[in-house]
Design an enzyme around this catalytic site. Structure first.
Site, PDB file in Angstrom:
ATOM      1  N   HIS A 207      -2.028  -5.731   3.548  1.00  0.00           N
ATOM      2  CA  HIS A 207      -0.832  -6.541   3.262  1.00  0.00           C
ATOM      3  C   HIS A 207       0.273  -5.984   4.152  1.00  0.00           C
ATOM      4  O   HIS A 207       0.809  -4.916   3.907  1.00  0.00           O
ATOM      5  CB  HIS A 207      -0.468  -6.428   1.780  1.00  0.00           C
ATOM      6  CG  HIS A 207       0.714  -7.268   1.398  1.00  0.00           C
ATOM      7  ND1 HIS A 207       0.592  -8.504   0.801  1.00  0.00           N
ATOM      8  CD2 HIS A 207       2.038  -7.070   1.545  1.00  0.00           C
ATOM      9  CE1 HIS A 207       1.795  -9.015   0.591  1.00  0.00           C
ATOM     10  NE2 HIS A 207       2.692  -8.162   1.033  1.00  0.00           N
ATOM     11  N   CYS A 240      11.030  -7.743   0.126  1.00  0.00           N
ATOM     12  CA  CYS A 240      10.879  -6.910  -1.062  1.00  0.00           C
ATOM     13  C   CYS A 240      12.275  -6.625  -1.594  1.00  0.00           C
ATOM     14  O   CYS A 240      13.116  -6.099  -0.875  1.00  0.00           O
ATOM     15  CB  CYS A 240      10.167  -5.613  -0.721  1.00  0.00           C
ATOM     16  SG  CYS A 240      10.106  -4.466  -2.121  1.00  0.00           S
ATOM     17  N   ASN A 249       6.760 -11.171   5.140  1.00  0.00           N
ATOM     18  CA  ASN A 249       5.341 -10.966   5.419  1.00  0.00           C
ATOM     19  C   ASN A 249       5.026 -11.407   6.850  1.00  0.00           C
ATOM     20  O   ASN A 249       5.781 -12.157   7.465  1.00  0.00           O
ATOM     21  CB  ASN A 249       4.517 -11.812   4.451  1.00  0.00           C
ATOM     22  CG  ASN A 249       4.674 -11.359   3.021  1.00  0.00           C
ATOM     23  OD1 ASN A 249       4.073 -10.398   2.591  1.00  0.00           O
ATOM     24  ND2 ASN A 249       5.534 -12.047   2.272  1.00  0.00           N
TER      25      ASN A 249
HETATM   26 ZN    ZN Z   1       4.579  -8.901   1.042  1.00  0.00          ZN
END
Ligand code: ZN
Length: 326
Positions: A207, A240, A249
Site C-alpha cells: 500500500h 492520511c 495513494n
Molecule cells: Zn492509503
C-alpha cells in the site's frame, strides 16, 4: 504474469475528504470501477458514523457491491464491533488498520500497538468460529512500516516482529503500508524481500502513497521483491488525516499503465477506467484528481500485456490520432 490491483478509492480516498459522496454516486462509481476489470475494491469502512460520516452507508454499499459478479468486496474495520458489522453486511475480506508506530497507532485507532495486536487476536478467534460461507479473509497492511510522520524512523526489526505475530494469530495476509509517503525503493525492495522470506504465503501486498513522488518507483522495487498485489486509488484520491501534507495513494490509472507496459497483466481496461473517473469527477466537482496517463493518454503503440484480454480501444485510438496530428 497476473498482478492484482486492489482499488481503495471508495474507502481510503473518500474517507479523507471533508464532504460525503452520495450512496447513489458511490454505487455508480464502484460499478464502473468493477466494469473496468478491477477484481477487488475496498468499498467502505465500518467505523462509528460519528467519527466518519462519509462511511455511514457502509452496509448499503457492501450489499450493492456484493451483487457485482466476480468482485471481491473488501472493507476496513478498526475493531471487533466494526468486524461484526462487516461480517453481517457480507464482505469477502476485512482489512484492519494496525501501525508499527506507537504514537500513530494511538492517534489513528486510540489503541497502543500491543492493544491493537490483542484486538486482532480476538478478531481472528471470532472469524474462526463463523460458518465457512460467512468467514471473511483478514488482511493487514502494517502502517508506518517505512517511517512515521510523528515518530520518524521506525525500526525494521519492530515491523517484522509485529508481522510475524499477526501471521501467527491467523491473519491471512500481512502487507506493508506507506501512508505517509516515507518509503524509498531500496527500503521497499529490502523489506518486501524479508517479508516474503519470513512470512511465506502469508506475505501480503504493498500500500504505497505518492506524497513525495516515489510511489511508482516503489512499485517497481516491490515487483522486484516478488510482490503481486498493489493498492491504488483512482485519481490518487486519499491521504492520511494524521500525516500532515500527505496527498494521496498511488494513482490507479498510472499504476495500470506502468504494469501493462512492463508486460504484467492487470485485467484492467484503461478506457473503462477513464469512464469510472468521469463518474468520480462529476460526483465530486472541484476535487483535485491526479494522474499522468489520464492527462496525456497512453503512448503510441501501447499494447496490453495480455493481447487476448477483451478491452476497448478508444483511448489508444485517441492517443494515436493526437500524436499523428501533432
Ligand atoms: Zn492509503
Amino acid at each position: 504474469m497476473r498482478i492484482l490491483v486492489s482499488e481503495v478509492g471508495p474507502r481510503d480516498g473518500l474517507q479523507s475528504l471533508k464532504r460525503t459522496m452520495s450512496t447513489d454516486a458511490k454505487l455508480r462509481w464502484i460499478a464502473a470501477l468493477a466494469e473496468s476489470g478491477l477484481a477487488e475494491i475496498e468499498v467502505g469502512s465500518f467505523v462509528h458514523p460519528k467519527l466518519l460520516p462519509q462511511m455511514a452507508d457502509a452496509e448499503a454499499v457492501v450489499a450493492a457491491a456484493r451483487r457485482i459478479p466476480g468482485l471481491s468486496v473488501l472493507a476496513l474495520a478498526p475493531n471487533m464491533k466494526g468486524v461484526q458489522r462487516a461480517v453481517a453486511a457480507g464482505v469477502h475480506k476485512i482489512t484492519i488498520p494496525l501501525s508499527a508506530s506507537q504514537k500513530h497507532s494511538i492517534a489513528n485507532t486510540r489503541m497502543t500497538c500491543e492493544q491493537a495486536i490483542e484486538e486482532v487476536g480476538r478478531i481472528c478467534c471470532f472469524r474462526d468460529g463463523l460458518p465457512g460461507e460467512n468467514r471473511p479473509g483478514i488482511e493487514i497492511g502494517i502502517s508506518a512500516a517505512f517511517g512515521c510522520s510523528i515518530e520518524g524512523d521506525v525500526p525494521e526489526d519492530r515491523v517484522f516482529e509485529i508481522a510475524n505475530r499477526l501471521a501467527n494469530l491467523g491473519v491471512d495476509t500481512v502487507g506493508l503500508s506507506d501512508g505517509t509517503g516515507y518509503a524509498n525503493p531500496a527500503q521497499v525492495k529490502r523489506m518486501f524481500t524479508r517479508l516474503r522470506h519470513e512470512l511465506g504465503e502469508r506475505a501480503g501486498g504493498a500500500h504505497l502513497h505518492n506524497t513525495r513522488g516515489q510511489g511508482l518507483a516503489n512499485v517497481v522495487a516491490a515487483l522486484e521483491a516478488g510482490v503481486t498485489t498493489f493498492d491504488a486509488s483512482q485519481g490518487g484520491l486519499g491521504g492520511c488525516p494524521n500525516s500532515p501534507g500527505a496527498t494521496g495513494n498511488i494513482v490507479t490509472e498510472d499504476l495500470v499503465y506502468l504494469l501493462e507496459s512492463m508486460g504484467l497483466d492487470t485485467g484492467v481496461d484503461l478506457d473503462k477506467l477513464m469512464q469510472a473517473r468521469s463518474i468520480l469527477a462529476e460526483s465530486l466537482p472541484g476535487e483535485i484528481l491526479y494522474g499522468h496517463v489520464p492527462d496525456s493518454g497512453v503512448r503510441k503503440g501501447f499494447r496490453y500485456a495480455n493481447p487476448n484480454g477483451v478491452r476497448s480501444t478508444a483511448l489508444l485510438i485517441a492517443a494515436e490520432a493526437c500524436e499523428t496530428a501533432a
